[in-house]
Design a protein around this motif. Structure first.
Motif, mmCIF file in Angstrom:
data_model
loop_
_atom_site.group_PDB
_atom_site.id
_atom_site.type_symbol
_atom_site.label_atom_id
_atom_site.label_comp_id
_atom_site.label_asym_id
_atom_site.label_seq_id
_atom_site.Cartn_x
_atom_site.Cartn_y
_atom_site.Cartn_z
ATOM 1 N N GLY A 10 5.825 0.020 4.415
ATOM 2 C CA GLY A 10 4.806 -0.654 5.207
ATOM 3 C C GLY A 10 4.155 -1.792 4.444
ATOM 4 N N GLY A 11 3.822 -1.541 3.180
ATOM 5 C CA GLY A 11 3.203 -2.583 2.370
ATOM 6 C C GLY A 11 4.116 -3.765 2.132
ATOM 7 N N MET A 12 5.405 -3.487 1.910
ATOM 8 C CA MET A 12 6.358 -4.579 1.686
ATOM 9 C C MET A 12 6.460 -5.493 2.897
ATOM 10 N N MET A 13 6.328 -4.936 4.077
ATOM 11 C CA MET A 13 6.398 -5.760 5.281
ATOM 12 C C MET A 13 5.267 -6.780 5.341
ATOM 13 N N ALA A 14 4.154 -6.480 4.665
ATOM 14 C CA ALA A 14 2.983 -7.349 4.735
ATOM 15 C C ALA A 14 2.860 -8.295 3.551
ATOM 16 N N VAL A 15 3.688 -8.124 2.533
ATOM 17 C CA VAL A 15 3.528 -8.936 1.323
ATOM 18 C C VAL A 15 3.773 -10.410 1.611
ATOM 19 N N ASP A 16 4.927 -10.721 2.203
ATOM 20 C CA ASP A 16 5.248 -12.122 2.461
ATOM 21 C C ASP A 16 5.595 -12.389 3.917
ATOM 22 N N MET A 17 5.392 -11.406 4.789
ATOM 23 C CA MET A 17 5.371 -11.598 6.244
ATOM 24 C C MET A 17 6.574 -12.378 6.774
#
Length: 389
Positions: free
Chosen positions: A222-229
């Motif tokens: 989930g966090g990786m999905m938000a790092v660089d969008m």
């Protein structure tokens, strides 16, 4: 000495923020058009083939195959939407360079930002140094760096003294060409290939975690999905989830989809409840970010991240990681690789899916609202630095 350096540094940082906002302001219409078209495509694709015997606009396709069902109305909308969300990245880089160097910086910024989004170029560069970079791109963060570099190099070239016979050719020929040729290997090898190496390491790490701690895996995905969008780190998580879907393992995809939906929804919610925290033009982006988020198009959050990355990205990561972790803790699954709310009924519990989405959205919105100062205060705080020069 420090008294002289500090105002100068603050003035430079303020200038960079203004350059980023210029790029964002030109990018927003592409985000809006692309996002709305893509959302409409998924909405139509989710309709039944017929209603009371009458074919619907979504006939001939589904949310899983909307990009493959050539010729359907939903397919056309999906293609337009995809084009808008693809070209917005070089638009961002191009107009950042334009803000710095005016017209001579526009084409280099656009082309360099576009080049490092091309899988074939990055793959070929990787082969030069003996690394498999297949499938890697630099994303919007790479475009920001490329745009800044192009702008600064073009501006430096504008300040050079040249013979009067050459001067008319400088803005339309010499500066754009020299800037592009000089920076092309730097951004391709200096941005594209290192990002590909990080991609490979992340993929290896995720595969090693499969079948271990589900909550931790959900938080990371989930966090990786938000790092660089929509960038390379986002793509690693997404590809990991889709590969597992093909293997009939559906839980990680729930974390991936939720992680991608939370940033645009959370930041739009923050913008709605605290508009004083954002530039006026961002309110229109918030309206577009809602259908983007609901459609699992994380790129709807990029204008926010580009304008204020140090506050926005951590807020988005926190909400997305929480949503992903809770989803896997509760055992939520998602067998569809795309579609957002239009495929939520395919989950083993769409109510839990919505609950995790609401939780992550609220956390991102709350965090962003709390840590962002009022927009006019940020601008006012920069004025002394500008006037001191």
């Amino acid at each position: 000495m420090s008294d002289r350096v500090s105002p100068r540094l603050r003035a430079h940082l303020t200038s960079v923020k203004e350059d980023l906002m210029t790029g964002v302001s030109f990018m927003i219409p592409f985000v809006t058009i692309g996002g709305i078209c893509l959302a409409l495509a998924f909405m139509l694709a989710s309709l039944p083939e017929t209603i009371f015997g009458i074919p619907t606009p979504g006939a001939g396709t589904s949310t899983r195959t909307v990009f493959e069902d050539t010729g359907t109305f939903a397919w056309y909308l999906a293609q337009i939407g995809d084009l808008g969300l693809t070209i917005m990245i070089p638009i961002l880089g191009g107009y950042i360079a334009y803000a710095i160097a005016d017209k001579p910086g526009l084409a280099p910024g656009f082309l360099l930002s576009w080049a490092i989004q091309q899988e074939a170029i990055i793959a070929a560069a990787g082969q030069v140094i003996g690394f498999d970079a297949d499938g890697a791109v630099a994303g919007f963060l790479g475009a920001i760096v490329a745009g800044l570099l192009a702008g600064y190099v073009a501006r430096w070239l504008k300040g050079r003294s040249v013979p009067s016979a050459v001067q008319p050719m400088m803005p339309i020929l010499v500066i754009p060409v020299v800037t592009t040729l000089f920076l092309a290997p730097i951004v391709i090898f200096g941005l594209g290939v290192p990002i590909a190496i990080v991609d490979d390491a992340l993929t290896t790490t995720l595969r090693g975690m499969e079948g271990t701690n589900a909550v931790l895996l959900g938080a990371i995905l989930g966090g990786m999905m938000a790092v660089d969008m929509g960038g390379p780190i986002n793509k690693v998580a997404y590809v990991f989830g889709t590969v597992l879907v093909a293997d009939q393992i559906f839980a990680p995809m729930a974390a991936v989809m939720l992680g991608g939906m939370v940033p645009p929804l959370g930041l739009a919610l923050s913008n709605f409840i605290a508009p004083q925290k954002y530039a006026a033009e961002m309110y229109e982006n918030a309206k577009a970010a809602v259908p983007l988020g609901l459609s699992f198009v994380t790129e709807g959050a990029i204008p926010y991240a580009a304008a204020d990355p140090l506050r926005v990205i951590p807020s988005a990561i926190l909400g997305s990681a929480t949503a992903g972790a809770v989803a896997l803790w509760l055992g939520v699954t998602m067998p569809a690789p795309h579609g957002g709310v239009f495929v939520m009924f395919l989950s083993n519990s769409f109510l839990l899916f919505l609950g995790c989405l609401a939780l992550g959205t609220t956390i991102t919105a709350t965090t962003a609202t709390l840590i962002k100062p009022d927009y006019h205060e940020r601008v006012a705080g920069a004025e002394p630095a500008q006037t001191s020069n």
